[in-house]
Design a protein around this motif. Structure first.
Motif, PDB file in Angstrom:
ATOM      1  N   VAL A   4      -4.456  -4.392   0.202  1.00  0.00           N
ATOM      2  CA  VAL A   4      -3.505  -3.292   0.314  1.00  0.00           C
ATOM      3  C   VAL A   4      -2.124  -3.919   0.346  1.00  0.00           C
ATOM      4  O   VAL A   4      -1.959  -5.092   0.714  1.00  0.00           O
ATOM      5  CB  VAL A   4      -3.736  -2.402   1.569  1.00  0.00           C
ATOM      6  N   ALA A  61      -6.119   0.933   6.431  1.00  0.00           N
ATOM      7  CA  ALA A  61      -5.569   1.091   5.077  1.00  0.00           C
ATOM      8  C   ALA A  61      -6.576   0.610   4.028  1.00  0.00           C
ATOM      9  O   ALA A  61      -6.731   1.238   2.977  1.00  0.00           O
ATOM     10  CB  ALA A  61      -4.254   0.330   4.951  1.00  0.00           C
ATOM     11  N   LEU A  62      -7.267  -0.489   4.303  1.00  0.00           N
ATOM     12  CA  LEU A  62      -8.304  -0.972   3.383  1.00  0.00           C
ATOM     13  C   LEU A  62      -9.443   0.038   3.281  1.00  0.00           C
ATOM     14  O   LEU A  62      -9.939   0.316   2.193  1.00  0.00           O
ATOM     15  CB  LEU A  62      -8.827  -2.331   3.833  1.00  0.00           C
ATOM     16  N   LYS A  65      -8.293   2.979   1.142  1.00  0.00           N
ATOM     17  CA  LYS A  65      -8.170   2.652  -0.280  1.00  0.00           C
ATOM     18  C   LYS A  65      -9.538   2.459  -0.934  1.00  0.00           C
ATOM     19  O   LYS A  65      -9.732   2.848  -2.085  1.00  0.00           O
ATOM     20  CB  LYS A  65      -7.333   1.385  -0.452  1.00  0.00           C
ATOM     21  N   GLN A  98      -1.815  -1.295  -8.299  1.00  0.00           N
ATOM     22  CA  GLN A  98      -1.997  -0.856  -6.914  1.00  0.00           C
ATOM     23  C   GLN A  98      -3.438  -1.049  -6.524  1.00  0.00           C
ATOM     24  O   GLN A  98      -3.899  -0.679  -5.532  1.00  0.00           O
ATOM     25  CB  GLN A  98      -1.602   0.624  -6.775  1.00  0.00           C
TER      26      GLN A  98
END
Length: 98
Positions: A4, A61-62, A65, A98
């Motif tokens: 991320v 966040a990982l 995602k 991204q």
């Protein structure tokens, strides 16, 4: 590479026994190259390996995602989970990967 990008820092999930972790322990200067068709992102930085208690915000966040991936859970045979912190020192190509 599972990563991320938060606040100008790449955070990369890895296992303690992975070659990239050993390489960073020996020489923390790294480049990160992410391909996205016509707009690759390539950056340089100095990496730091985080061991032990890992940052919850980065793990969250990982997971967000990568559809719930538990980045802090050990995966055999790669050893204990670590986070690689790579603050961007210089952009070589500032794409949109991204």
């Amino acid at each position: 590479m599972w990563f991320v990008y938060l606040d100008d820092v790449f955070w990369i999930g890895s296992g303690e026994r992975n070659v990239k972790v050993r390489n960073i322990d020996g020489d923390p200067r790294v480049s990160v190259a992410l391909e996205d068709g016509d707009a690759p992102a390539v950056a340089e930085g100095v990496a730091r390996v985080h061991r032990g208690t890992l940052r919850e915000d980065v793990l969250a966040a990982l997971a967000a995602k990568y559809d719930g991936w538990a980045a802090g859970v050990e995966i055999a045979p790669f050893g204990a989970r670590v986070l690689l912190e790579v603050p961007v020192k210089r952009w070589l190509l500032e794409g949109v990967a991204q």
